[in-house]
Design a protein around this motif. Structure first.
Motif, PDB file in Angstrom:
ATOM      1  N   VAL A 116       0.758  -1.204  -0.171  1.00 20.78           N
ATOM      2  CA  VAL A 116      -0.013  -0.002  -0.089  1.00 20.78           C
ATOM      3  C   VAL A 116       0.902   1.178  -0.141  1.00 20.78           C
ATOM      4  CG1 VAL A 116      -1.754   1.380   1.298  1.00 20.78           C
ATOM      5  CG2 VAL A 116      -1.929  -1.154   1.160  1.00 20.78           C
ATOM      6  N   SER A 117       1.796   1.330   0.951  1.00 22.65           N
ATOM      7  CA  SER A 117       2.908   2.424   0.822  1.00 22.65           C
ATOM      8  C   SER A 117       3.400   2.671  -0.343  1.00 22.65           C
ATOM      9  CB  SER A 117       3.768   2.438   1.849  1.00 22.65           C
ATOM     10  OG  SER A 117       3.280   1.895   3.177  1.00 22.65           O
ATOM     11  N   GLU A 137      -3.727   5.092   6.209  1.00 22.61           N
ATOM     12  CA  GLU A 137      -3.847   4.685   7.691  1.00 22.61           C
ATOM     13  C   GLU A 137      -3.442   3.272   7.616  1.00 22.61           C
ATOM     14  OE1 GLU A 137      -7.884   5.592   8.883  1.00 22.61           O
ATOM     15  OE2 GLU A 137      -7.518   7.577   8.084  1.00 22.61           O
ATOM     16  N   LEU A 138      -2.271   2.908   8.287  1.00 21.57           N
ATOM     17  CA  LEU A 138      -1.817   1.483   8.241  1.00 21.57           C
ATOM     18  C   LEU A 138      -1.838   0.862   9.791  1.00 21.57           C
ATOM     19  CD1 LEU A 138       1.105   1.945   6.075  1.00 21.57           C
ATOM     20  CD2 LEU A 138      -0.942   0.738   5.291  1.00 21.57           C
ATOM     21  N   PRO A 139      -2.315  -0.395   9.921  1.00 23.58           N
ATOM     22  CA  PRO A 139      -2.269  -0.896  11.232  1.00 23.58           C
ATOM     23  C   PRO A 139      -0.590  -0.945  11.907  1.00 23.58           C
ATOM     24  CG  PRO A 139      -2.881  -2.621   9.800  1.00 23.58           C
ATOM     25  CD  PRO A 139      -2.704  -1.309   8.951  1.00 23.58           C
ATOM     26  N   MET A 152      -1.477  -7.687  -7.603  1.00 26.76           N
ATOM     27  CA  MET A 152      -2.139  -7.064  -6.621  1.00 26.76           C
ATOM     28  C   MET A 152      -1.613  -5.481  -6.437  1.00 26.76           C
ATOM     29  SD  MET A 152      -4.458  -7.524  -4.555  1.00 26.76           S
ATOM     30  CE  MET A 152      -4.911  -9.082  -4.314  1.00 26.76           C
ATOM     31  N   LYS A 153      -0.467  -5.245  -6.856  1.00 23.06           N
ATOM     32  CA  LYS A 153       0.080  -3.833  -7.067  1.00 23.06           C
ATOM     33  C   LYS A 153      -0.694  -3.389  -8.107  1.00 23.06           C
ATOM     34  CE  LYS A 153       3.990  -1.059  -7.755  1.00 23.06           C
ATOM     35  NZ  LYS A 153       5.536  -0.882  -7.892  1.00 23.06           N
ATOM     36  N   ILE A 175      -6.510   6.637   2.468  1.00 24.69           N
ATOM     37  CA  ILE A 175      -6.368   5.138   2.090  1.00 24.69           C
ATOM     38  C   ILE A 175      -6.213   4.536   3.377  1.00 24.69           C
ATOM     39  CG2 ILE A 175      -4.841   3.534   0.880  1.00 24.69           C
ATOM     40  CD1 ILE A 175      -4.425   6.294  -0.743  1.00 24.69           C
ATOM     41  N   ALA A 176      -7.074   3.468   3.542  1.00 28.63           N
ATOM     42  CA  ALA A 176      -6.844   2.555   4.802  1.00 28.63           C
ATOM     43  C   ALA A 176      -6.622   1.116   4.900  1.00 28.63           C
ATOM     44  CB  ALA A 176      -7.713   3.007   5.886  1.00 28.63           C
TER      45      ALA A 176
END
Ligand code: ADP
Length: 270
Positions: A116-117, A137-139, A152-153, A175-176
């Motif tokens: 994601v990043s 927002e990432l866990p 997936m990218k 984006i979370a």
């Protein structure tokens, strides 16, 4: 069956030898219709840029090439159109491989957080001339999932890039990534132009675009979301959208979490 003379055969016995085959062709007809529509769409999508290229080339050869400004502007349009055609052919190839199950999936157990990043950073660079306010927002914990990294990218690029494309400059994009029960869930929300209710269901259809001109301006092919859905479903997940015109759009990608501890090898069959 006992032997009977012609006269002895009763109506019932005679009819018992008739076999009626009823075959519902509705599905076949629908498939043929979809296929014909698809070919018509592909032809149209290729004809438009080719017509532009042909008329621009003719004008340049007719003397415009000696006017530096016109020449430069025509060549840059031709470059843009060529890039779009290349993208279109690439997307068509990707879809056809997915359709005919010719994809050699290379699924590995990998952290979704990093992917994601990575995608967000790449898109920030790509859109730096028309910046957006992006929050990610990432866990704190790493979210593992069995996935084909490149594919997936591509999903994340298609969905997140859309939020850049369909949101005004300085628009908000959130984006979370979160874990909900046994799913890894990625939300991509924007406060952009939104999608009218009658179009929402169709955005995953091949070539469906709410505003063709806007999509074309950004080099869109109308295939990005259909490719994204095919890939997500091939990973056992789902992708949904909810939207309101002039308010914004939210895409949600849900993927089953990898529970085993088997590492990369355990993913091969996933
Ligand atoms: P395109 O190449 O046209 O962007 P996609 O398959 O990615 O094709 O998307 C299909 C259509 O869905 C787009 O043309 C656009 O009309 C609509 N769409 C997708 N994402 C968004 C978004 N975040 N906001 C508004 N409309 C969107």
């Amino acid at each position: 069956v006992p032997f009977h003379t012609q006269d002895e055969i009763t109506d019932t016995e005679f009819l018992s030898g008739v076999l009626i085959v009823l075959h519902d062709v509705t599905k076949e007809r629908e498939l043929i219709r979809i296929q014909q529509e698809f070919v018509a769409n592909v032809s149209h999508e290729l004809r438009t840029p080719l017509t532009t290229m042909k008329s621009y080339t003719e004008t340049l050869l007719g003397g415009a090439m000696y006017e530096p400004e016109t020449c430069l502007s025509f060549l840059s349009t031709m470059e843009k159109e060529t890039e779009r055609m290349v993208r279109l052919v690439k997307d068509l190839l990707a879809l056809s491989q997915l359709d005919y199950r010719q994809v050699a999936w290379r699924k590995e157990k990998l952290p979704l957080n990093e992917l994601v990043s990575e995608v967000v950073n790449e898109l920030r660079v790509k859109f730096q001339e028309e910046p957006r306010h992006v929050t990610v927002e990432l866990p704190e914990t790493t979210v593992w999932h069995c996935f084909d990294r490149d594919k997936m990218k591509q999903v994340l690029i298609n969905v997140i890039q859309n939020s850049f494309k369909y949101t005004a400059e300085h628009g908000l994009i959130r984006i979370a990534l979160e874990v909900a029960e046994d799913q890894a869930v990625i939300h991509v929300a924007d406060d952009g132009i939104g999608i009218p209710p009658e179009d929402v269901k169709r955005v995953f259809d091949r070539f469906y675009r709410v505003d063709k001109a806007r999509s074309r301006d950004f080099g869109g092919t109308g295939l990005g979301l259909s490719i994204a859905r095919e890939i997500v479903e091939a990973h056992g997940g789902s992708i949904t959208v909810c939207s309101e015109p002039e308010k914004g759009t939210q895409f949600t990608i849900s993927l089953p979490l990898t529970t085993d501890e088997g590492g990369a090898d355990a993913c091969e069959s996933a």
